[in-house]
Scaffold this active site. Structure first.
Site, PDB file in Angstrom:
ATOM      1  N   ARG A 222       0.847  -1.195   0.000  1.00 27.05           N
ATOM      2  CA  ARG A 222       0.000   0.000   0.000  1.00 27.05           C
ATOM      3  C   ARG A 222       0.884   1.248   0.000  1.00 27.05           C
ATOM      4  O   ARG A 222       1.939   1.275   0.664  1.00 27.05           O
ATOM      5  CB  ARG A 222      -0.886   0.033   1.256  1.00 27.05           C
ATOM      6  CG  ARG A 222      -2.080  -0.904   1.216  1.00 27.05           C
ATOM      7  CD  ARG A 222      -3.137  -0.497   0.183  1.00 27.05           C
ATOM      8  NE  ARG A 222      -4.308  -1.352   0.213  1.00 27.05           N
ATOM      9  CZ  ARG A 222      -4.496  -2.425  -0.554  1.00 27.05           C
ATOM     10  NH1 ARG A 222      -3.586  -2.788  -1.431  1.00 27.05           N
ATOM     11  NH2 ARG A 222      -5.615  -3.132  -0.462  1.00 27.05           N
ATOM     12  N   HIS A 270      -0.567   0.024  -9.777  1.00 27.52           N
ATOM     13  CA  HIS A 270      -1.296  -0.830  -8.823  1.00 27.52           C
ATOM     14  C   HIS A 270      -1.849  -2.065  -9.547  1.00 27.52           C
ATOM     15  O   HIS A 270      -3.057  -2.347  -9.496  1.00 27.52           O
ATOM     16  CB  HIS A 270      -2.417  -0.044  -8.138  1.00 27.52           C
ATOM     17  CG  HIS A 270      -2.830  -0.644  -6.817  1.00 27.52           C
ATOM     18  ND1 HIS A 270      -3.080   0.096  -5.690  1.00 27.52           N
ATOM     19  CD2 HIS A 270      -3.022  -1.936  -6.447  1.00 27.52           C
ATOM     20  CE1 HIS A 270      -3.421  -0.694  -4.688  1.00 27.52           C
ATOM     21  NE2 HIS A 270      -3.394  -1.937  -5.129  1.00 27.52           N
TER      22      HIS A 270
HETATM   23  N1  LIG Z   1      -0.670  -4.119  -4.954  1.00 26.83           N
HETATM   24  C1  LIG Z   1      -1.694  -4.951  -5.053  1.00 26.83           C
HETATM   25  O1  LIG Z   1      -2.226  -5.127  -6.130  1.00 26.83           O
HETATM   26  C2  LIG Z   1      -2.136  -5.722  -3.840  1.00 26.83           C
HETATM   27  C3  LIG Z   1      -2.993  -6.823  -4.020  1.00 26.83           C
HETATM   28  C4  LIG Z   1      -3.364  -7.586  -2.913  1.00 26.83           C
HETATM   29  C5  LIG Z   1      -2.891  -7.256  -1.659  1.00 26.83           C
HETATM   30  N2  LIG Z   1      -2.063  -6.196  -1.506  1.00 26.83           N
HETATM   31  C6  LIG Z   1      -1.542  -5.855  -0.164  1.00 26.83           C
HETATM   32  O2  LIG Z   1      -0.843  -6.961   0.375  1.00 26.83           O
HETATM   33  C7  LIG Z   1      -1.122  -7.032   1.764  1.00 26.83           C
HETATM   34  C8  LIG Z   1      -0.812  -8.420   2.312  1.00 26.83           C
HETATM   35  O3  LIG Z   1      -1.774  -9.360   1.870  1.00 26.83           O
HETATM   36  P1  LIG Z   1      -1.875 -10.819   2.519  1.00 26.83           P
HETATM   37  O4  LIG Z   1      -3.049 -11.475   1.918  1.00 26.83           O
HETATM   38  O5  LIG Z   1      -0.567 -11.524   2.433  1.00 26.83           O
HETATM   39  O6  LIG Z   1      -2.142 -10.408   4.049  1.00 26.83           O
HETATM   40  P2  LIG Z   1      -2.123 -11.351   5.353  1.00 26.83           P
HETATM   41  O7  LIG Z   1      -2.373 -12.757   4.967  1.00 26.83           O
HETATM   42  O8  LIG Z   1      -3.020 -10.695   6.330  1.00 26.83           O
HETATM   43  O9  LIG Z   1      -0.609 -11.264   5.863  1.00 26.83           O
HETATM   44  C9  LIG Z   1      -0.086 -10.134   6.482  1.00 26.83           C
HETATM   45  C10 LIG Z   1       1.322 -10.440   7.003  1.00 26.83           C
HETATM   46  O10 LIG Z   1       1.879  -9.246   7.556  1.00 26.83           O
HETATM   47  C11 LIG Z   1       2.318  -9.510   8.884  1.00 26.83           C
HETATM   48  N3  LIG Z   1       2.157  -8.311   9.715  1.00 26.83           N
HETATM   49  C12 LIG Z   1       1.039  -7.561   9.887  1.00 26.83           C
HETATM   50  N4  LIG Z   1       1.265  -6.551  10.743  1.00 26.83           N
HETATM   51  C13 LIG Z   1       2.548  -6.681  11.136  1.00 26.83           C
HETATM   52  C14 LIG Z   1       3.385  -5.949  12.019  1.00 26.83           C
HETATM   53  N5  LIG Z   1       2.930  -4.888  12.686  1.00 26.83           N
HETATM   54  N6  LIG Z   1       4.647  -6.379  12.194  1.00 26.83           N
HETATM   55  C15 LIG Z   1       5.113  -7.458  11.547  1.00 26.83           C
HETATM   56  N7  LIG Z   1       4.370  -8.189  10.687  1.00 26.83           N
HETATM   57  C16 LIG Z   1       3.124  -7.797  10.481  1.00 26.83           C
HETATM   58  C17 LIG Z   1       1.436 -10.633   9.388  1.00 26.83           C
HETATM   59  O11 LIG Z   1       2.074 -11.292  10.487  1.00 26.83           O
HETATM   60  P3  LIG Z   1       1.395 -12.549  11.241  1.00 26.83           P
HETATM   61  O12 LIG Z   1       1.320 -13.639  10.180  1.00 26.83           O
HETATM   62  O13 LIG Z   1       2.332 -12.877  12.311  1.00 26.83           O
HETATM   63  O14 LIG Z   1       0.031 -12.103  11.678  1.00 26.83           O
HETATM   64  C18 LIG Z   1       1.319 -11.485   8.113  1.00 26.83           C
HETATM   65  O15 LIG Z   1       2.437 -12.324   7.992  1.00 26.83           O
HETATM   66  C19 LIG Z   1      -2.586  -6.612   1.856  1.00 26.83           C
HETATM   67  O16 LIG Z   1      -2.920  -6.148   3.138  1.00 26.83           O
HETATM   68  C20 LIG Z   1      -2.675  -5.516   0.810  1.00 26.83           C
HETATM   69  O17 LIG Z   1      -2.420  -4.254   1.405  1.00 26.83           O
HETATM   70  C21 LIG Z   1      -1.683  -5.427  -2.564  1.00 26.83           C
END
Ligand SMILES: NC(=O)c1ccc[n+]([C@@H]2O[C@H](COP(=O)([O-])OP(=O)(O)OC[C@H]3O[C@@H](n4cnc5c(N)ncnc54)[C@H](OP(=O)(O)O)[C@@H]3O)[C@@H](O)[C@H]2O)c1
Length: 307
Positions: A222, A270
């Protein structure tokens, strides 16, 4: 059962059609102010008046993306069940995007392209991939898939998350106390964190400046994670070698933004992992049916944690 569709910046018609086909017994409609209370909602960046009218009466609100920061920026009623997309075809796109950017950087394909345009047949000295440890911020649904993909090309891989992970071949660092350690061992930094109060502005002069010499950033989570002027200063001073960026503080990226024309920065709009409608509708319809049967579903957001 009523399903309201409320999608900012997306054409709702094909979503309504697809959801209706997947759930023929439901009444699926595009939400407008004053519409009757729905049982479920399918949303993207819903406005506050939608939340105020509908959210308290919903069994669940399904986001058509993985990141829910645009929902959590609203005032929400207590106990609302927000459900994110679980992969739904996004993780393979993220793996492609990161491997492409990483390999383009290691193999200097940008340099070869520039030489080729001049009609020049010039070799580059091969670089050692062991000198390019890849550190992934966020080892969730997307980050783990990216970690596995990057490993296929024999790069050393590290990951940082809130809680420790056991992923074969990935050095896990967990919690704020280990962030510094993670960064000094990383050369190519990949950001796949959710945008929360704890992660806003996490890519800044201190964190990016802690990377190994020759550091490079691949930023696909993001726009709010990155302090954009810090990145430019670090690249222009030679502290970082460049960046591949997919997300920005302001989207669309303004025409006059220096990122567009910076020779060491690659920009995409994006587009690193697009929501795939067919997969997403199948997943959401499956979860609505599971909720109707009283079964638990995956992907329910922890509103306190913010993801
Ligand atoms: N550019 C694009 O087109 C696009 C598309 C899709 C998604 N995204 C972005 O990608 C992000 C990740 O997606 P996802 O599905 O992988 O999310 P997810 O499954 O919720 O994984 C988030 C990861 O971040 C870690 N995390 C969260 N807060 C943290 C903190 N304060 N300190 C350390 N680690 C932290 C979590 O740790 P734990 O596992 O220990 O909880 C988890 O490993 C989304 O939230 C979105 O913003 C972007």
């Amino acid at each position: 059962m009523r399903i309201a569709v409320c999608l900012t910046d997306n054409n709702p018609a094909p979503w309504v059609q697809g959801l209706q086909a997947a759930l023929p017994d439901a009444e699926v409609f595009v939400w407008e102010p004053g519409a009757p209370q729905a049982d479920h909602a399918v949303v993207w960046a819903p406005p506050q008046n939608f939340i105020d009218e509908q959210a308290a009466g919903l069994k669940a609100m399904f986001n058509i993306g993985a990141g829910v920061d645009a929902i959590l920026a609203r005032r929400l009623p207590p106990g609302l069940k927000v459900v994110r997309l679980d992969d739904a075809g996004m993780s393979v796109q993220m793996a492609e995007y990161v491997c492409h950017a990483l390999i383009r950087h290691l193999r200097e394909f940008d340099v070869y392209e520039a030489e080729a345009r001049q009609g020049r047949w010039v070799f580059r000295k091969p670089l050692e991939r062991s000198d390019f440890p890849v550190g992934i911020l966020g080892l969730g649904v997307l980050g783990e898939r990216v970690a596995r993909a990057v490993q296929q090309f024999d790069f050393p891989v590290l990951g940082w998350s809130r809680t420790p992970k056991a992923i074969d071949g990935v050095r896990s660092f967990a919690g704020e106390a280990r962030l510094g350690d993670f960064l000094v061992n990383t050369r190519v930094l990949v950001n796949l964190l959710p945008l929360t109060d704890a992660t806003r502005g996490i890519l800044n002069k201190t964190t990016l400046g802690a990377l190994k010499p020759g550091g490079y950033l691949i930023h696909i989570a993001r726009g709010g994670h990155l302090v954009e002027e810090d990145l430019i200063a670090l690249i222009d001073s030679g502290r970082l070698t460049g960046a591949t960026l997919d997300v920005f503080q302001q989207e669309p990226l303004p025409a006059e933004h220096p990122f567009w024309r910076h020779p060491k920065i690659s920009v995409t709009p994006h587009a690193s992992a697009r929501t795939l409608r067919r997969e997403s509708i199948a997943q959401i319809a499956g979860k609505i049916r599971a909720l109707q049967r009283g079964e638990p579903i995956a992907g329910v957001v922890n509103l306190e944690r913010g993801y």
